[in-house]
Design a protein around this motif. Structure first.
Motif, PDB file in Angstrom:
ATOM      1  N   GLN A 130       0.832  -1.201   0.000  1.00  0.00           N
ATOM      2  CA  GLN A 130       0.000   0.000   0.000  1.00  0.00           C
ATOM      3  C   GLN A 130       0.870   1.255   0.000  1.00  0.00           C
ATOM      4  N   GLU A 131       1.925   1.256   0.814  1.00  0.00           N
ATOM      5  CA  GLU A 131       2.813   2.415   0.895  1.00  0.00           C
ATOM      6  C   GLU A 131       3.538   2.669  -0.419  1.00  0.00           C
ATOM      7  N   GLU A 132       3.726   1.610  -1.205  1.00  0.00           N
ATOM      8  CA  GLU A 132       4.390   1.758  -2.501  1.00  0.00           C
ATOM      9  C   GLU A 132       3.417   2.145  -3.611  1.00  0.00           C
ATOM     10  N   GLY A 133       2.154   2.344  -3.243  1.00  0.00           N
ATOM     11  CA  GLY A 133       1.187   2.849  -4.204  1.00  0.00           C
ATOM     12  C   GLY A 133       0.360   1.810  -4.926  1.00  0.00           C
ATOM     13  N   HIS A 134       0.456   0.554  -4.517  1.00  0.00           N
ATOM     14  CA  HIS A 134      -0.335  -0.489  -5.164  1.00  0.00           C
ATOM     15  C   HIS A 134      -1.753  -0.527  -4.590  1.00  0.00           C
ATOM     16  N   GLU A 135      -2.669  -1.026  -5.391  1.00  0.00           N
ATOM     17  CA  GLU A 135      -4.043  -1.227  -4.929  1.00  0.00           C
ATOM     18  C   GLU A 135      -4.120  -2.600  -4.268  1.00  0.00           C
ATOM     19  N   VAL A 136      -4.466  -2.615  -2.989  1.00  0.00           N
ATOM     20  CA  VAL A 136      -4.456  -3.858  -2.217  1.00  0.00           C
ATOM     21  C   VAL A 136      -5.857  -4.166  -1.700  1.00  0.00           C
ATOM     22  N   VAL A 137      -6.306  -5.381  -1.957  1.00  0.00           N
ATOM     23  CA  VAL A 137      -7.573  -5.875  -1.414  1.00  0.00           C
ATOM     24  C   VAL A 137      -7.253  -6.990  -0.432  1.00  0.00           C
ATOM     25  N   VAL A 138      -7.820  -6.906   0.761  1.00  0.00           N
ATOM     26  CA  VAL A 138      -7.574  -7.901   1.806  1.00  0.00           C
ATOM     27  C   VAL A 138      -8.773  -8.831   1.919  1.00  0.00           C
ATOM     28  N   VAL A 139      -8.481 -10.128   2.036  1.00  0.00           N
ATOM     29  CA  VAL A 139      -9.518 -11.133   2.273  1.00  0.00           C
ATOM     30  C   VAL A 139      -9.197 -11.843   3.582  1.00  0.00           C
ATOM     31  N   ASP A 140     -10.168 -11.886   4.484  1.00  0.00           N
ATOM     32  CA  ASP A 140      -9.984 -12.606   5.749  1.00  0.00           C
ATOM     33  C   ASP A 140     -11.362 -12.927   6.315  1.00  0.00           C
ATOM     34  N   ASN A 141     -11.421 -13.975   7.149  1.00  0.00           N
ATOM     35  CA  ASN A 141     -12.709 -14.354   7.743  1.00  0.00           C
ATOM     36  C   ASN A 141     -12.737 -14.151   9.250  1.00  0.00           C
ATOM     37  N   ASP A 142     -11.728 -13.453   9.777  1.00  0.00           N
ATOM     38  CA  ASP A 142     -11.661 -13.164  11.203  1.00  0.00           C
ATOM     39  C   ASP A 142     -12.140 -11.735  11.447  1.00  0.00           C
ATOM     40  N   ASP A 179     -13.882 -16.701   3.475  1.00  0.00           N
ATOM     41  CA  ASP A 179     -12.832 -17.704   3.316  1.00  0.00           C
ATOM     42  C   ASP A 179     -12.221 -17.561   1.922  1.00  0.00           C
ATOM     43  N   GLY A 180     -10.940 -17.234   1.875  1.00  0.00           N
ATOM     44  CA  GLY A 180     -10.289 -17.004   0.590  1.00  0.00           C
ATOM     45  C   GLY A 180     -10.208 -18.221  -0.306  1.00  0.00           C
ATOM     46  N   SER A 181     -10.413 -19.414   0.263  1.00  0.00           N
ATOM     47  CA  SER A 181     -10.391 -20.619  -0.568  1.00  0.00           C
ATOM     48  C   SER A 181     -11.749 -20.897  -1.206  1.00  0.00           C
ATOM     49  N   ASP A 182     -12.716 -20.021  -0.949  1.00  0.00           N
ATOM     50  CA  ASP A 182     -14.038 -20.109  -1.566  1.00  0.00           C
ATOM     51  C   ASP A 182     -14.016 -19.292  -2.859  1.00  0.00           C
ATOM     52  N   PRO A 183     -14.232 -19.915  -4.005  1.00  0.00           N
ATOM     53  CA  PRO A 183     -14.179 -19.176  -5.279  1.00  0.00           C
ATOM     54  C   PRO A 183     -15.100 -17.965  -5.308  1.00  0.00           C
ATOM     55  N   PRO A 216      -1.404 -23.882   5.217  1.00  0.00           N
ATOM     56  CA  PRO A 216      -0.911 -24.125   3.852  1.00  0.00           C
ATOM     57  C   PRO A 216      -1.947 -24.758   2.939  1.00  0.00           C
ATOM     58  N   ASN A 217      -2.880 -25.523   3.495  1.00  0.00           N
ATOM     59  CA  ASN A 217      -3.916 -26.131   2.657  1.00  0.00           C
ATOM     60  C   ASN A 217      -4.840 -25.063   2.073  1.00  0.00           C
ATOM     61  N   VAL A 218      -5.219 -24.104   2.919  1.00  0.00           N
ATOM     62  CA  VAL A 218      -6.026 -22.983   2.438  1.00  0.00           C
ATOM     63  C   VAL A 218      -5.238 -22.188   1.402  1.00  0.00           C
ATOM     64  N   ASN A 219      -3.978 -21.929   1.700  1.00  0.00           N
ATOM     65  CA  ASN A 219      -3.151 -21.140   0.788  1.00  0.00           C
ATOM     66  C   ASN A 219      -3.028 -21.807  -0.577  1.00  0.00           C
ATOM     67  N   PHE A 220      -2.881 -23.115  -0.569  1.00  0.00           N
ATOM     68  CA  PHE A 220      -2.762 -23.837  -1.836  1.00  0.00           C
ATOM     69  C   PHE A 220      -4.057 -23.732  -2.639  1.00  0.00           C
ATOM     70  N   GLU A 221      -5.188 -23.888  -1.968  1.00  0.00           N
ATOM     71  CA  GLU A 221      -6.471 -23.779  -2.668  1.00  0.00           C
ATOM     72  C   GLU A 221      -6.663 -22.382  -3.248  1.00  0.00           C
ATOM     73  N   VAL A 222      -6.291 -21.362  -2.472  1.00  0.00           N
ATOM     74  CA  VAL A 222      -6.389 -19.983  -2.959  1.00  0.00           C
ATOM     75  C   VAL A 222      -5.573 -19.819  -4.240  1.00  0.00           C
ATOM     76  N   CYS A 223      -4.349 -20.325  -4.217  1.00  0.00           N
ATOM     77  CA  CYS A 223      -3.465 -20.169  -5.375  1.00  0.00           C
ATOM     78  C   CYS A 223      -4.000 -20.900  -6.601  1.00  0.00           C
TER      79      CYS A 223
END
Length: 217
Positions: A20-32, A50-54, A75-82
């Motif tokens: 964000q500080e470098e000027g990029h557009e950032v979208v955050v996904v979280d379920n907490d 949940d980011g692993s939900d399409p 890591p399982n969630v991260n893999f599904e997201v990717c």
């Protein structure tokens, strides 16, 4: 660039802030709920879920994203997201948070664009800092190679030596800088002075020998 960060924990929040500080557009996904509130209070666009939900990534407009960082502690969630992000043509970065067998790591590395392991980098930095405050690991490039920054003390054996003449087993100096000056590629006649900084690549197994050769002791 438009970037999606899935996971606004310790690593994800810092990553999002720097981008964000470098000027990029950032979208955050979280379920907490607490992390969602914190991200919003810091000015981020947040998509709860949940980011692993399409469907959640669709709401975050994964189709329009340049890259997706899956940086949760799972890591399982991260893999599904990717895998979802890859289907949309995004660059994918996956965080792992534990040591895996080489086969599992290779499977992840083949499936995504980048695999990051923040805990390993932190451990490397802590180890070298404990060995001597002037010898600091910046990061591990591979399983065998480490990027290291060195501040040269007054009594270091390399003081007075030309940078190009420094010979190290299993390591190579690639940049040099005077105090308060940026690191650059050293000129052939550049000699090391006390207080200079050196950047080098070293074999991890020989890091202690490299430290002794440069700093003494």
């Amino acid at each position: 660039m438009r970037l999606i960060i899935v996971g606004f924990g310790r690593v994800g929040s810092r990553t999002a802030r720097v981008l964000q500080e470098e000027g990029h557009e950032v979208v955050v996904v979280d379920n907490d709920a607490e992390k969602i509130d914190r991200a919003r209070s810091r000015g981020f666009t947040v998509v709860p879920g949940d980011g692993s939900d399409p469907a959640v990534l669709d709401e975050a407009d994964v189709e329009g994203a340049d890259a997706v960082g899956a940086i949760t502690g799972d890591p399982n969630v991260n893999f599904e997201v990717c895998m979802i992000a890859k289907d949309h043509g995004c660059r994918t970065v996956m965080r792992i948070s534990e040591d895996f067998s080489e086969d599992v790591y290779d499977e992840y590395a083949r499936a995504v664009d980048e695999v990051i392991y923040p805990e390993r980098l932190g451990a490397a930095g802590a180890k070298t800092a404990l060995l001597g405050g002037n010898f600091n690991a910046i990061g591990e490039l591979t399983e065998q190679l480490q990027l290291v920054a060195v501040a040269v003390p007054d009594d270091a054996p390399v003081v007075g030596t030309r940078v190009h003449d420094i010979e190290l087993d299993g390591a190579r100096v690639y940049a040099h800088g005077r105090q308060r000056e940026p690191l650059t590629i050293p000129l052939p006649g550049t000699a090391v002075q006390a207080g200079d900084r050196l950047a080098l690549i070293t074999e991890i197994a020989r890091a202690d020998d490299t430290r002794s050769a440069l700093l003494g002791g």
